[in-house]
Design a protein around this motif. Structure first.
Motif, short mmCIF file in Angstrom:
data_model
loop_
_atom_site.label_atom_id
_atom_site.label_comp_id
_atom_site.label_asym_id
_atom_site.label_seq_id
_atom_site.Cartn_x
_atom_site.Cartn_y
_atom_site.Cartn_z
N GLY A 110 0.83 -1.21 0.00
CA GLY A 110 0.00 0.00 0.00
C GLY A 110 0.86 1.25 0.00
N ALA A 156 1.78 3.11 -2.44
CA ALA A 156 1.57 4.06 -3.54
C ALA A 156 1.07 5.41 -3.06
N THR A 157 0.21 5.41 -2.03
CA THR A 157 -0.44 6.66 -1.62
C THR A 157 -0.43 6.78 -0.09
N ILE A 184 -0.33 7.15 3.82
CA ILE A 184 0.68 6.87 4.85
C ILE A 184 1.81 6.01 4.26
N ASP A 226 1.45 -2.58 -4.46
CA ASP A 226 0.13 -1.94 -4.33
C ASP A 226 -0.78 -2.41 -5.47
N ASN A 267 -2.79 -0.27 -6.80
CA ASN A 267 -2.87 0.93 -7.63
C ASN A 267 -1.53 1.09 -8.36
N VAL A 305 -2.73 -7.89 -1.95
CA VAL A 305 -2.26 -8.68 -0.80
C VAL A 305 -3.18 -9.85 -0.47
N ARG A 311 -14.39 -8.55 3.51
CA ARG A 311 -13.38 -7.86 2.69
C ARG A 311 -12.32 -7.18 3.58
N VAL A 325 -8.29 -8.15 3.54
CA VAL A 325 -7.16 -7.25 3.23
C VAL A 325 -6.33 -6.98 4.49
N ALA A 356 -1.60 -0.92 12.39
CA ALA A 356 -2.87 -1.16 13.08
C ALA A 356 -3.60 0.18 13.13
N SER A 357 -4.21 0.51 14.24
CA SER A 357 -4.93 1.78 14.39
C SER A 357 -5.35 1.91 15.85
N TYR A 411 -13.92 -2.60 10.99
CA TYR A 411 -12.56 -2.05 10.87
C TYR A 411 -11.86 -2.11 12.23
N LYS A 416 -8.43 -4.25 13.16
CA LYS A 416 -7.18 -3.65 13.65
C LYS A 416 -6.79 -4.22 15.02
N MET A 432 -9.54 8.50 3.90
CA MET A 432 -10.24 7.52 4.74
C MET A 432 -10.99 8.24 5.87
N1 LIG Z 1 -5.82 7.37 7.53
C1 LIG Z 1 -5.99 7.20 8.82
O1 LIG Z 1 -6.52 8.07 9.50
C2 LIG Z 1 -5.49 5.94 9.48
C3 LIG Z 1 -5.55 5.84 10.87
C4 LIG Z 1 -5.12 4.68 11.46
C5 LIG Z 1 -4.61 3.64 10.70
N2 LIG Z 1 -4.56 3.76 9.35
C6 LIG Z 1 -4.03 2.63 8.58
O2 LIG Z 1 -2.90 3.05 7.85
C7 LIG Z 1 -2.81 2.32 6.63
C8 LIG Z 1 -2.75 3.28 5.45
O3 LIG Z 1 -3.89 4.12 5.46
P1 LIG Z 1 -4.09 5.36 4.45
O4 LIG Z 1 -4.95 6.34 5.13
O5 LIG Z 1 -2.77 5.78 3.92
O6 LIG Z 1 -4.96 4.65 3.33
P2 LIG Z 1 -4.99 4.93 1.74
O7 LIG Z 1 -6.32 4.43 1.30
O8 LIG Z 1 -4.62 6.34 1.44
O9 LIG Z 1 -3.84 3.97 1.20
C9 LIG Z 1 -3.96 2.58 1.26
C10 LIG Z 1 -3.10 2.01 0.15
O10 LIG Z 1 -3.28 0.59 0.18
C11 LIG Z 1 -3.53 0.12 -1.13
N3 LIG Z 1 -4.33 -1.09 -1.06
C12 LIG Z 1 -5.63 -1.22 -0.72
N4 LIG Z 1 -6.02 -2.50 -0.82
C13 LIG Z 1 -4.93 -3.19 -1.24
C14 LIG Z 1 -4.69 -4.57 -1.55
N5 LIG Z 1 -5.68 -5.48 -1.47
N6 LIG Z 1 -3.45 -4.94 -1.94
C15 LIG Z 1 -2.46 -4.02 -2.05
N7 LIG Z 1 -2.62 -2.70 -1.80
C16 LIG Z 1 -3.85 -2.30 -1.39
C17 LIG Z 1 -4.27 1.27 -1.81
O11 LIG Z 1 -4.20 1.19 -3.22
C18 LIG Z 1 -3.54 2.48 -1.25
O12 LIG Z 1 -2.41 2.82 -2.02
C19 LIG Z 1 -4.03 1.41 6.59
O13 LIG Z 1 -3.68 0.12 7.07
C20 LIG Z 1 -5.00 2.09 7.53
O14 LIG Z 1 -5.94 1.19 8.08
C21 LIG Z 1 -4.99 4.89 8.72
#
Ligand SMILES: NC(=O)c1ccc[n+]([C@@H]2O[C@H](COP(=O)([O-])OP(=O)(O)OC[C@H]3O[C@@H](n4cnc5c(N)ncnc54)[C@H](O)[C@@H]3O)[C@@H](O)[C@H]2O)c1
Length: 266
Positions: A12, A14-15, A17, A36, A38, A63, A111, A115, A143-144, A157, A161, A194
Protein backbone atom coordinates in the motif's frame (compact mmCIF):
# COMPACT_ATOMS: atom_id res chain seq x y z
CA UNK A 1 20.01 5.61 11.30
CA UNK A 2 21.47 4.90 7.90
CA UNK A 3 19.57 2.24 5.93
CA UNK A 4 21.95 2.20 2.98
CA UNK A 5 22.20 -1.32 1.57
CA UNK A 6 18.85 -2.33 3.10
CA UNK A 7 15.81 -3.39 1.07
CA UNK A 8 12.36 -2.37 2.30
CA UNK A 9 8.99 -3.53 0.99
CA UNK A 10 6.01 -1.26 1.64
CA UNK A 11 2.55 -2.67 0.89
CA UNK A 12 0.00 0.00 0.00
CA UNK A 13 3.02 2.24 -0.54
CA UNK A 14 1.57 4.06 -3.54
CA UNK A 15 -0.44 6.66 -1.62
CA UNK A 16 -1.20 8.12 1.81
CA UNK A 17 0.68 6.87 4.85
CA UNK A 18 2.45 4.14 2.84
CA UNK A 19 3.88 6.71 0.44
CA UNK A 20 5.20 8.78 3.36
CA UNK A 21 6.82 5.64 4.82
CA UNK A 22 8.44 4.78 1.46
CA UNK A 23 9.86 8.30 1.11
CA UNK A 24 11.13 8.32 4.71
CA UNK A 25 12.93 4.97 4.40
CA UNK A 26 14.35 6.08 1.03
CA UNK A 27 15.59 9.25 2.71
CA UNK A 28 17.48 6.99 5.15
CA UNK A 29 19.08 5.26 2.13
CA UNK A 30 16.97 2.11 1.68
CA UNK A 31 15.99 0.60 -1.67
CA UNK A 32 12.19 0.45 -1.77
CA UNK A 33 9.73 -1.98 -3.33
CA UNK A 34 6.23 -0.49 -3.59
CA UNK A 35 3.60 -3.25 -3.59
CA UNK A 36 0.13 -1.94 -4.33
CA UNK A 37 -3.03 -2.64 -6.34
CA UNK A 38 -2.87 0.93 -7.63
CA UNK A 39 -0.19 0.35 -10.25
CA UNK A 40 -0.24 3.85 -11.69
CA UNK A 41 0.24 5.64 -8.34
CA UNK A 42 2.81 2.99 -7.32
CA UNK A 43 4.95 3.87 -10.35
CA UNK A 44 4.74 7.59 -9.51
CA UNK A 45 5.84 6.95 -5.90
CA UNK A 46 8.59 4.57 -7.05
CA UNK A 47 9.90 7.36 -9.32
CA UNK A 48 9.91 9.75 -6.33
CA UNK A 49 11.84 7.17 -4.29
CA UNK A 50 14.32 6.72 -7.13
CA UNK A 51 15.12 10.45 -6.90
CA UNK A 52 15.90 10.05 -3.20
CA UNK A 53 17.68 6.73 -2.67
CA UNK A 54 18.42 5.81 -6.28
CA UNK A 55 16.88 2.34 -5.97
CA UNK A 56 13.22 1.48 -6.25
CA UNK A 57 10.69 -0.79 -7.93
CA UNK A 58 6.94 -1.16 -8.07
CA UNK A 59 5.08 -4.45 -8.29
CA UNK A 60 1.35 -4.81 -8.90
CA UNK A 61 0.23 -6.74 -5.82
CA UNK A 62 -3.13 -7.55 -4.32
CA UNK A 63 -2.26 -8.68 -0.80
CA UNK A 64 -5.31 -10.97 -0.76
CA UNK A 65 -3.85 -12.99 -3.65
CA UNK A 66 -1.30 -15.52 -2.36
CA UNK A 67 0.25 -16.12 -5.79
CA UNK A 68 0.72 -12.38 -6.33
CA UNK A 69 2.43 -12.17 -2.92
CA UNK A 70 4.77 -15.02 -3.88
CA UNK A 71 5.56 -13.26 -7.17
CA UNK A 72 6.24 -10.06 -5.20
CA UNK A 73 8.79 -11.82 -2.99
CA UNK A 74 10.57 -13.23 -6.04
CA UNK A 75 10.52 -9.89 -7.88
CA UNK A 76 11.91 -8.11 -4.81
CA UNK A 77 14.80 -10.55 -4.43
CA UNK A 78 15.53 -10.44 -8.20
CA UNK A 79 15.42 -6.66 -8.65
CA UNK A 80 16.59 -5.21 -5.31
CA UNK A 81 17.77 -8.17 -3.23
CA UNK A 82 16.15 -10.06 -0.33
CA UNK A 83 14.00 -7.95 1.96
CA UNK A 84 15.43 -6.64 5.23
CA UNK A 85 12.34 -4.64 6.12
CA UNK A 86 8.63 -5.30 5.52
CA UNK A 87 6.02 -2.65 6.23
CA UNK A 88 2.51 -4.14 6.10
CA UNK A 89 0.59 -0.92 5.48
CA UNK A 90 -2.10 -1.85 2.90
CA UNK A 91 -5.51 -1.47 4.48
CA UNK A 92 -9.13 -0.62 3.79
CA UNK A 93 -12.07 0.64 5.84
CA UNK A 94 -14.78 -1.56 4.32
CA UNK A 95 -16.14 -3.12 1.14
CA UNK A 96 -17.35 -0.98 -1.76
CA UNK A 97 -19.92 1.58 -0.61
CA UNK A 98 -19.20 1.17 3.15
CA UNK A 99 -19.28 4.93 3.60
CA UNK A 100 -22.91 5.09 2.45
CA UNK A 101 -24.14 2.48 4.94
CA UNK A 102 -25.07 2.92 8.60
CA UNK A 103 -24.29 -0.69 9.54
CA UNK A 104 -21.53 -3.13 8.63
CA UNK A 105 -22.54 -5.79 6.12
CA UNK A 106 -21.19 -9.33 5.94
CA UNK A 107 -19.21 -8.19 2.89
CA UNK A 108 -17.65 -5.34 4.93
CA UNK A 109 -16.49 -7.89 7.53
CA UNK A 110 -15.17 -10.33 4.94
CA UNK A 111 -13.38 -7.86 2.69
CA UNK A 112 -11.86 -5.88 5.56
CA UNK A 113 -10.50 -9.03 7.23
CA UNK A 114 -9.34 -10.33 3.86
CA UNK A 115 -7.16 -7.25 3.23
CA UNK A 116 -6.25 -5.97 6.72
CA UNK A 117 -5.59 -9.29 8.46
CA UNK A 118 -5.30 -12.20 6.01
CA UNK A 119 -3.51 -10.01 3.43
CA UNK A 120 -1.01 -8.96 6.10
CA UNK A 121 -0.43 -12.61 6.98
CA UNK A 122 -0.03 -13.54 3.28
CA UNK A 123 2.71 -10.96 2.72
CA UNK A 124 4.48 -11.78 5.99
CA UNK A 125 4.49 -15.48 5.09
CA UNK A 126 6.28 -14.94 1.79
CA UNK A 127 8.93 -12.59 3.20
CA UNK A 128 9.67 -14.38 6.46
CA UNK A 129 11.61 -16.99 4.46
CA UNK A 130 13.99 -14.35 3.06
CA UNK A 131 14.47 -13.02 6.60
CA UNK A 132 14.79 -16.29 8.53
CA UNK A 133 17.44 -17.56 6.10
CA UNK A 134 19.60 -14.55 6.94
CA UNK A 135 18.66 -14.49 10.66
CA UNK A 136 17.68 -10.83 10.41
CA UNK A 137 14.63 -8.74 9.64
CA UNK A 138 12.23 -6.00 10.68
CA UNK A 139 8.46 -6.12 10.21
CA UNK A 140 6.15 -3.21 10.98
CA UNK A 141 2.36 -3.63 10.80
CA UNK A 142 -0.12 -0.78 10.48
CA UNK A 143 -2.87 -1.16 13.08
CA UNK A 144 -4.93 1.78 14.39
CA UNK A 145 -6.17 3.30 17.64
CA UNK A 146 -9.49 1.84 16.43
CA UNK A 147 -7.93 -1.51 17.34
CA UNK A 148 -7.29 -0.39 20.93
CA UNK A 149 -10.96 -0.09 21.83
CA UNK A 150 -14.14 -0.84 19.86
CA UNK A 151 -15.14 2.37 18.09
CA UNK A 152 -18.59 3.17 16.72
CA UNK A 153 -19.34 3.67 13.01
CA UNK A 154 -17.04 1.00 11.53
CA UNK A 155 -16.95 -1.98 13.93
CA UNK A 156 -15.58 -4.36 11.29
CA UNK A 157 -12.56 -2.05 10.87
CA UNK A 158 -12.00 -1.73 14.65
CA UNK A 159 -12.11 -5.49 15.05
CA UNK A 160 -9.72 -6.03 12.11
CA UNK A 161 -7.18 -3.65 13.65
CA UNK A 162 -7.46 -5.38 17.06
CA UNK A 163 -6.67 -8.57 15.12
CA UNK A 164 -3.61 -6.85 13.61
CA UNK A 165 -2.28 -6.13 17.12
CA UNK A 166 -2.80 -9.78 18.08
CA UNK A 167 -1.25 -11.01 14.82
CA UNK A 168 1.76 -8.77 15.51
CA UNK A 169 2.31 -10.36 18.93
CA UNK A 170 1.92 -13.90 17.58
CA UNK A 171 4.32 -13.25 14.68
CA UNK A 172 6.82 -11.57 17.01
CA UNK A 173 6.85 -14.70 19.20
CA UNK A 174 7.30 -16.96 16.17
CA UNK A 175 10.14 -14.98 14.63
CA UNK A 176 12.08 -13.76 17.69
CA UNK A 177 14.51 -16.70 17.55
CA UNK A 178 15.46 -15.67 14.01
CA UNK A 179 16.43 -12.15 15.16
CA UNK A 180 13.37 -10.68 13.43
CA UNK A 181 11.39 -7.99 15.25
CA UNK A 182 7.68 -7.47 14.60
CA UNK A 183 5.92 -4.36 15.87
CA UNK A 184 2.72 -2.46 15.16
CA UNK A 185 1.84 1.20 14.95
CA UNK A 186 -1.56 2.57 15.94
CA UNK A 187 -2.01 5.91 14.18
CA UNK A 188 -4.52 8.33 15.69
CA UNK A 189 -6.42 11.01 13.77
CA UNK A 190 -4.99 11.79 10.32
CA UNK A 191 -6.85 14.00 7.86
CA UNK A 192 -6.83 11.54 4.97
CA UNK A 193 -9.44 10.43 2.40
CA UNK A 194 -10.24 7.52 4.74
CA UNK A 195 -10.96 9.89 7.63
CA UNK A 196 -13.07 12.20 5.45
CA UNK A 197 -15.41 9.27 4.82
CA UNK A 198 -15.39 8.22 8.48
CA UNK A 199 -16.21 11.84 9.44
CA UNK A 200 -19.19 11.85 7.09
CA UNK A 201 -20.45 8.67 8.73
CA UNK A 202 -20.07 10.15 12.25
CA UNK A 203 -21.95 13.30 11.18
CA UNK A 204 -24.76 11.19 9.80
CA UNK A 205 -25.01 8.45 12.42
CA UNK A 206 -23.88 10.01 15.71
CA UNK A 207 -26.24 12.64 17.20
CA UNK A 208 -23.31 14.38 18.93
CA UNK A 209 -21.93 15.39 15.52
CA UNK A 210 -25.20 15.97 13.66
CA UNK A 211 -25.04 18.62 10.93
CA UNK A 212 -21.24 18.92 11.01
CA UNK A 213 -18.92 18.54 8.05
CA UNK A 214 -16.37 15.72 8.18
CA UNK A 215 -13.63 18.26 8.95
CA UNK A 216 -15.68 19.76 11.80
CA UNK A 217 -16.16 16.27 13.27
CA UNK A 218 -12.42 15.66 12.93
CA UNK A 219 -11.55 18.99 14.64
CA UNK A 220 -14.10 18.35 17.41
CA UNK A 221 -12.60 14.92 18.11
CA UNK A 222 -9.11 16.41 18.30
CA UNK A 223 -10.36 18.99 20.79
CA UNK A 224 -12.27 16.43 22.87
CA UNK A 225 -9.95 13.42 22.78
CA UNK A 226 -6.37 14.42 21.99
CA UNK A 227 -4.40 15.88 24.91
CA UNK A 228 -1.72 17.24 22.54
CA UNK A 229 -4.52 19.08 20.62
CA UNK A 230 -3.10 18.39 17.21
CA UNK A 231 -3.79 16.03 14.35
CA UNK A 232 -1.31 13.34 13.37
CA UNK A 233 0.33 13.21 9.95
CA UNK A 234 1.63 10.47 7.63
CA UNK A 235 5.13 11.77 8.44
CA UNK A 236 4.55 11.15 12.18
CA UNK A 237 3.78 7.52 11.32
CA UNK A 238 6.74 7.28 8.93
CA UNK A 239 9.10 8.59 11.65
CA UNK A 240 7.90 5.80 13.95
CA UNK A 241 8.47 3.17 11.26
CA UNK A 242 11.99 4.56 10.80
CA UNK A 243 12.55 4.09 14.55
CA UNK A 244 11.25 0.50 14.62
CA UNK A 245 13.52 -0.53 11.72
CA UNK A 246 16.60 1.19 13.19
CA UNK A 247 19.27 -0.31 15.45
CA UNK A 248 17.84 1.81 18.26
CA UNK A 249 14.84 -0.57 18.32
CA UNK A 250 16.83 -3.82 18.05
CA UNK A 251 15.50 -5.11 21.36
CA UNK A 252 11.85 -4.11 20.89
CA UNK A 253 9.38 -6.65 19.55
CA UNK A 254 5.69 -7.54 19.83
CA UNK A 255 4.76 -3.96 20.71
CA UNK A 256 1.95 -1.75 19.42
CA UNK A 257 2.83 1.93 19.69
CA UNK A 258 0.16 4.62 19.59
CA UNK A 259 1.05 7.64 17.48
CA UNK A 260 -1.97 9.62 18.58
CA UNK A 261 -1.04 12.66 20.69
CA UNK A 262 -2.18 10.81 23.83
CA UNK A 263 -5.70 9.79 22.61
CA UNK A 264 -5.17 6.35 24.17
CA UNK A 265 -2.66 5.73 26.93
CA UNK A 266 -2.58 1.97 26.74
N1 LIG B 1 -5.82 7.37 7.53
C1 LIG B 1 -5.99 7.20 8.82
O1 LIG B 1 -6.52 8.07 9.50
C2 LIG B 1 -5.49 5.94 9.48
C3 LIG B 1 -5.55 5.84 10.87
C4 LIG B 1 -5.12 4.68 11.46
C5 LIG B 1 -4.61 3.64 10.70
N2 LIG B 1 -4.56 3.76 9.35
C6 LIG B 1 -4.03 2.63 8.58
O2 LIG B 1 -2.90 3.05 7.85
C7 LIG B 1 -2.81 2.32 6.63
C8 LIG B 1 -2.75 3.28 5.45
O3 LIG B 1 -3.89 4.12 5.46
P1 LIG B 1 -4.09 5.36 4.45
O4 LIG B 1 -4.95 6.34 5.13
O5 LIG B 1 -2.77 5.78 3.92
O6 LIG B 1 -4.96 4.65 3.33
P2 LIG B 1 -4.99 4.93 1.74
O7 LIG B 1 -6.32 4.43 1.30
O8 LIG B 1 -4.62 6.34 1.44
O9 LIG B 1 -3.84 3.97 1.20
C9 LIG B 1 -3.96 2.58 1.26
C10 LIG B 1 -3.10 2.01 0.15
O10 LIG B 1 -3.28 0.59 0.18
C11 LIG B 1 -3.53 0.12 -1.13
N3 LIG B 1 -4.33 -1.09 -1.06
C12 LIG B 1 -5.63 -1.22 -0.72
N4 LIG B 1 -6.02 -2.50 -0.82
C13 LIG B 1 -4.93 -3.19 -1.24
C14 LIG B 1 -4.69 -4.57 -1.55
N5 LIG B 1 -5.68 -5.48 -1.47
N6 LIG B 1 -3.45 -4.94 -1.94
C15 LIG B 1 -2.46 -4.02 -2.05
N7 LIG B 1 -2.62 -2.70 -1.80
C16 LIG B 1 -3.85 -2.30 -1.39
C17 LIG B 1 -4.27 1.27 -1.81
O11 LIG B 1 -4.20 1.19 -3.22
C18 LIG B 1 -3.54 2.48 -1.25
O12 LIG B 1 -2.41 2.82 -2.02
C19 LIG B 1 -4.03 1.41 6.59
O13 LIG B 1 -3.68 0.12 7.07
C20 LIG B 1 -5.00 2.09 7.53
O14 LIG B 1 -5.94 1.19 8.08
C21 LIG B 1 -4.99 4.89 8.72
Amino acid sequence: MNLKGKVAVVTGGATGIGRAIALKLADRGAAIMIADINDEAASVTAAEVEEISGQSAAFLTDVTDVEACEALATATADTLGPADILVNNAGIAGSAGWQERSYSTEEDWKRTYQVNVIGMSNVTSVFREQMTERRSGRIVNLASIAGREGRPVIPHYSASKAAVISLTQATALELARFNITVNAICPGLLWTPMWRQVGDRYARDNPAYEGMTARQVFDAMIEERIPMKKEQTPEDVADTVAFFVSDDAKNITGQALNVDGGFFMR
